[in-house]
Scaffold this motif. Structure first.
Motif, PDB file in Angstrom:
ATOM      1  N   GLY A  72      21.289 -11.780  56.667  1.00 56.09           N
ATOM      2  CA  GLY A  72      21.479 -11.097  57.311  1.00 56.09           C
ATOM      3  C   GLY A  72      20.541  -9.213  57.437  1.00 56.09           C
ATOM      4  N   ILE A  73      20.110  -8.669  58.620  1.00 59.18           N
ATOM      5  CA  ILE A  73      19.368  -7.838  58.736  1.00 59.18           C
ATOM      6  C   ILE A  73      20.155  -6.695  58.818  1.00 59.18           C
ATOM      7  CG2 ILE A  73      17.318  -6.669  60.427  1.00 59.18           C
ATOM      8  CD1 ILE A  73      16.882  -9.988  60.810  1.00 59.18           C
ATOM      9  N   ALA A  76      14.580   2.186  47.971  1.00 53.80           N
ATOM     10  CA  ALA A  76      14.053   1.698  48.354  1.00 53.80           C
ATOM     11  C   ALA A  76      13.272   0.973  47.002  1.00 53.80           C
ATOM     12  CB  ALA A  76      13.275   3.837  47.583  1.00 53.80           C
ATOM     13  N   PRO A  77      13.618   1.012  45.494  1.00 50.53           N
ATOM     14  CA  PRO A  77      13.324   0.604  44.035  1.00 50.53           C
ATOM     15  C   PRO A  77      13.192  -1.214  44.177  1.00 50.53           C
ATOM     16  CG  PRO A  77      15.142   1.685  43.475  1.00 50.53           C
ATOM     17  CD  PRO A  77      15.043   1.834  45.228  1.00 50.53           C
ATOM     18  N   ARG A  78      14.136  -1.652  45.073  1.00 48.55           N
ATOM     19  CA  ARG A  78      13.697  -2.808  45.449  1.00 48.55           C
ATOM     20  C   ARG A  78      13.083  -3.546  46.463  1.00 48.55           C
ATOM     21  NH1 ARG A  78      12.970  -8.359  44.861  1.00 48.55           N
ATOM     22  NH2 ARG A  78      13.836  -9.806  45.848  1.00 48.55           N
ATOM     23  N   VAL A  79      12.678  -2.417  47.685  1.00 47.40           N
ATOM     24  CA  VAL A  79      11.456  -2.980  48.816  1.00 47.40           C
ATOM     25  C   VAL A  79      10.192  -2.674  47.738  1.00 47.40           C
ATOM     26  CG1 VAL A  79      10.621  -1.975  50.627  1.00 47.40           C
ATOM     27  CG2 VAL A  79      13.432  -2.060  50.296  1.00 47.40           C
ATOM     28  N   LEU A  80       9.828  -1.748  46.631  1.00 48.14           N
ATOM     29  CA  LEU A  80       9.169  -2.024  46.784  1.00 48.14           C
ATOM     30  C   LEU A  80       8.059  -3.319  45.276  1.00 48.14           C
ATOM     31  CD1 LEU A  80       6.214  -0.442  45.386  1.00 48.14           C
ATOM     32  CD2 LEU A  80       7.841   0.314  43.352  1.00 48.14           C
ATOM     33  N   GLU A  81       9.367  -3.460  44.819  1.00 45.12           N
ATOM     34  CA  GLU A  81       9.001  -4.559  43.587  1.00 45.12           C
ATOM     35  C   GLU A  81       8.805  -6.011  44.729  1.00 45.12           C
ATOM     36  OE1 GLU A  81      11.862  -6.983  40.704  1.00 45.12           O
ATOM     37  OE2 GLU A  81      13.164  -6.251  42.079  1.00 45.12           O
ATOM     38  N   LEU A  82       9.619  -6.077  45.372  1.00 41.32           N
ATOM     39  CA  LEU A  82       9.487  -7.472  46.646  1.00 41.32           C
ATOM     40  C   LEU A  82       7.778  -6.776  47.218  1.00 41.32           C
ATOM     41  CD1 LEU A  82       9.627  -8.088  49.737  1.00 41.32           C
ATOM     42  CD2 LEU A  82      11.745  -7.266  49.103  1.00 41.32           C
ATOM     43  N   THR A  83       7.845  -5.709  47.841  1.00 35.35           N
ATOM     44  CA  THR A  83       6.664  -5.604  48.632  1.00 35.35           C
ATOM     45  C   THR A  83       5.146  -5.940  46.955  1.00 35.35           C
ATOM     46  OG1 THR A  83       7.573  -3.845  49.570  1.00 35.35           O
ATOM     47  CG2 THR A  83       5.163  -4.430  49.168  1.00 35.35           C
ATOM     48  N   ASN A 115      22.781 -13.426  50.146  1.00 40.55           N
ATOM     49  CA  ASN A 115      23.888 -13.256  49.446  1.00 40.55           C
ATOM     50  C   ASN A 115      23.560 -11.533  48.838  1.00 40.55           C
ATOM     51  OD1 ASN A 115      24.474 -15.585  50.204  1.00 40.55           O
ATOM     52  ND2 ASN A 115      23.012 -16.431  48.964  1.00 40.55           N
ATOM     53  N   GLY A 116      23.488 -11.176  49.962  1.00 44.69           N
ATOM     54  CA  GLY A 116      23.236  -8.931  49.391  1.00 44.69           C
ATOM     55  C   GLY A 116      21.839  -8.952  48.381  1.00 44.69           C
ATOM     56  N   VAL A 117      21.169  -9.528  48.507  1.00 44.28           N
ATOM     57  CA  VAL A 117      20.091  -9.711  47.676  1.00 44.28           C
ATOM     58  C   VAL A 117      18.513  -8.781  48.717  1.00 44.28           C
ATOM     59  CG1 VAL A 117      18.266 -10.105  46.327  1.00 44.28           C
ATOM     60  CG2 VAL A 117      20.190 -10.394  45.733  1.00 44.28           C
TER      61      VAL A 117
END
Length: 161
Positions: free
Chosen positions: A4-5, A13-20, A59-61
């Motif tokens: 999903g988008i 923000a913490p997850r976006v930072l991690e994957l970036t 799946n929610g991640v």
């Protein structure tokens, strides 16, 4: 895998930072100066507040992200002569590489921009020193419309929607 988008929230923000940081490791190795490559949490939070930061979830991640900025916001960062939305901070978790995740997110966000923003085009910028990004965007229908930098080190590409 259920995808999903949605727009990112402050708590993302913490997850976006991690994957970036994971996705931009190669950019850092190349020595390219992409703001997202050296972002900190405050920069990500500001991006979520000041841009339309989208995330793709599986799946929610959160597994991929891309942001769209209004032209006036972009002009604060680069010499930007266009009146079209600007795509930036595009990253996909490398563990999902080669699965078309980033392409599906970009397709979805381009459709959102076309339908909700009612604009004829979107733009983005990338480095010509990166070995495959310009060609990847060209395959997606983007065309180089402007060279930037003293030696054409980066380009702005446009895609008609």
């Amino acid at each position: 895998m259920q995808e999903g988008i949605r727009l990112a929230t402050f708590s993302d923000a913490p997850r976006v930072l991690e994957l970036t940081h994971q996705a931009y490791a190669f950019i850092r190795e190349l020595g390219l100066n992409f703001p997202a490559a050296s972002a900190d949490l405050k920069m990500v939070e500001n991006n979520i507040i000041n841009s339309h930061c989208y995330v793709m979830l599986s799946n929610g991640v959160i597994i991929s992200t891309v942001s769209v900025a209004q032209p006036d916001s972009v002009r604060k960062v680069i010499d930007y002569p266009f009146d079209y939305p600007f795509i930036w901070w595009f990253a996909t978790d490398p563990t999902y590489g080669g699965q078309g995740i980033g392409g599906r997110l970009l397709d979805g966000v381009e459709a959102i921009v076309r339908e909700e923003w009612q604009v004829p085009s979107v733009t983005l910028s990338t480095s010509t020193r990166h070995p495959w990004l310009v060609d990847m965007y060209k395959r997606r229908g983007y065309e180089v419309v402007l060279e930037l930098g003293e030696h054409g080190d980066s380009v702005i590409l446009e895609k008609k929607l």
